[in-house]
Write a protein that holds these residues in place. Structure first.
Motif, PDB file in Angstrom:
ATOM      1  N   ALA A 119       9.932  33.164   1.766  1.00  0.00           N
ATOM      2  CA  ALA A 119      10.670  34.195   1.034  1.00  0.00           C
ATOM      3  C   ALA A 119      12.002  34.500   1.710  1.00  0.00           C
ATOM      4  N   THR A 125      16.886  37.251  -1.017  1.00  0.00           N
ATOM      5  CA  THR A 125      15.600  37.931  -0.950  1.00  0.00           C
ATOM      6  C   THR A 125      15.521  38.830   0.278  1.00  0.00           C
ATOM      7  N   TYR A 200       8.644  43.198  -1.258  1.00  0.00           N
ATOM      8  CA  TYR A 200      10.004  42.847  -1.648  1.00  0.00           C
ATOM      9  C   TYR A 200      10.803  44.109  -1.938  1.00  0.00           C
TER      10      TYR A 200
END
Length: 251
Positions: A119, A125, A200
């Protein structure tokens, strides 16, 4: 999950460069990353006719393809066959320092760390981590948000443990602080992260915490330290087995 791409090794490599004083030889980088990340599965298997595993070859490619050089994050020093971190590389590391420290220093297993590094390989991100914190910890200025977020997770976990188990006892040795220390030990336990806990940017924190609790366990300070003595760490089940064997043979 597929074999690592070179982009997914950038932050771990910068971490090792910085840990080595800013320079590291290719062969030492391979050893350092292998020892720290302890790849398993196909990543750890030897390539046919080679002395390299799929993982070590990817690290070697990271250097030979000048991936860090092309991004301005490190310079390849041919005479020393190694990498020298640049100012830009240091800045990139600092910008992700808390997250990469959490992933690299907590002895999480390869299968748990790998998705987070995948990620992070996308510059667009961003992930927010939940650190393991202990009773009496206070959030340092730059970590205040992480501390508050992590404390919310810890508090929610303790409420869940009390609901599920009826008491805050160590999942391994069954030690209970309140039973031993009375009011001084009431509500006291350490919370172990079985896997990295992160979300996230922009994700629902309440839902993340609800899901994360499934990967937490109450443990006493002694058992917690034993869990983290190895890399990858012992599982709770492994430490419990060790504990029970010693209890069985002790007079």
């Amino acid at each position: 999950m597929a074999i690592f791409r070179e982009a997914e090794l950038i932050l771990p490599s910068l971490y090792m460069l910085d840990s080595s004083g800013g320079f590291i030889r290719t062969k030492d980088l391979i050893v350092a990353l292998t020892n720290r990340l302890t790849p398993t599965g196909k990543d750890a298997t030897l390539i046919a006719g080679r002395n390299d595993t799929h993982f070590s070859q990817k690290v070697r490619n990271l250097v030979s393809h000048r991936t860090l050089d092309n991004l301005g994050l490190a310079n390849y020093i041919e005479a020393k066959n190694g990498l020298q971190i640049t100012v830009k590389g240091k800045s990139h590391l600092v910008a992700n320092q808390l997250t990469i420290d959490y992933l690299m220093e907590n002895n999480f297993s390869w299968g748990d760390v790998k998705p987070a590094l995948v990620a992070l390989s996308d510059p667009k991100t961003e992930i927010d981590i939940f650190k393991e914190i202990f009773e009496g910890d206070t959030g340092a200025t730059k970590e205040t948000k992480i501390y508050k977020r992590s404390k919310e997770l810890r508090d929610a976990a303790i409420d869940t443990f009390l609901k599920d188990y009826g008491a805050l006892s160590c999942n391994i040795c069954l030690f209970n602080y309140e039973e031993t220390y009375g009011n001084a030990g009431k509500g006291f336990i350490e919370v172990h992260h079985k896997t990295p806990i992160y979300m996230y940017k922009g994700a629902d924190q309440v839902k993340t915490i609800e899901q994360a609790i499934k990967n937490l366990a109450p443990v006493c300070a002694n058992c917690h330290r034993i869990i983290h003595r190895t890399r990858p760490p012992y599982t709770i089940e492994q430490v419990a087995e060790i504990y029970q064997k010693i209890r069985t043979i002790s007079p």
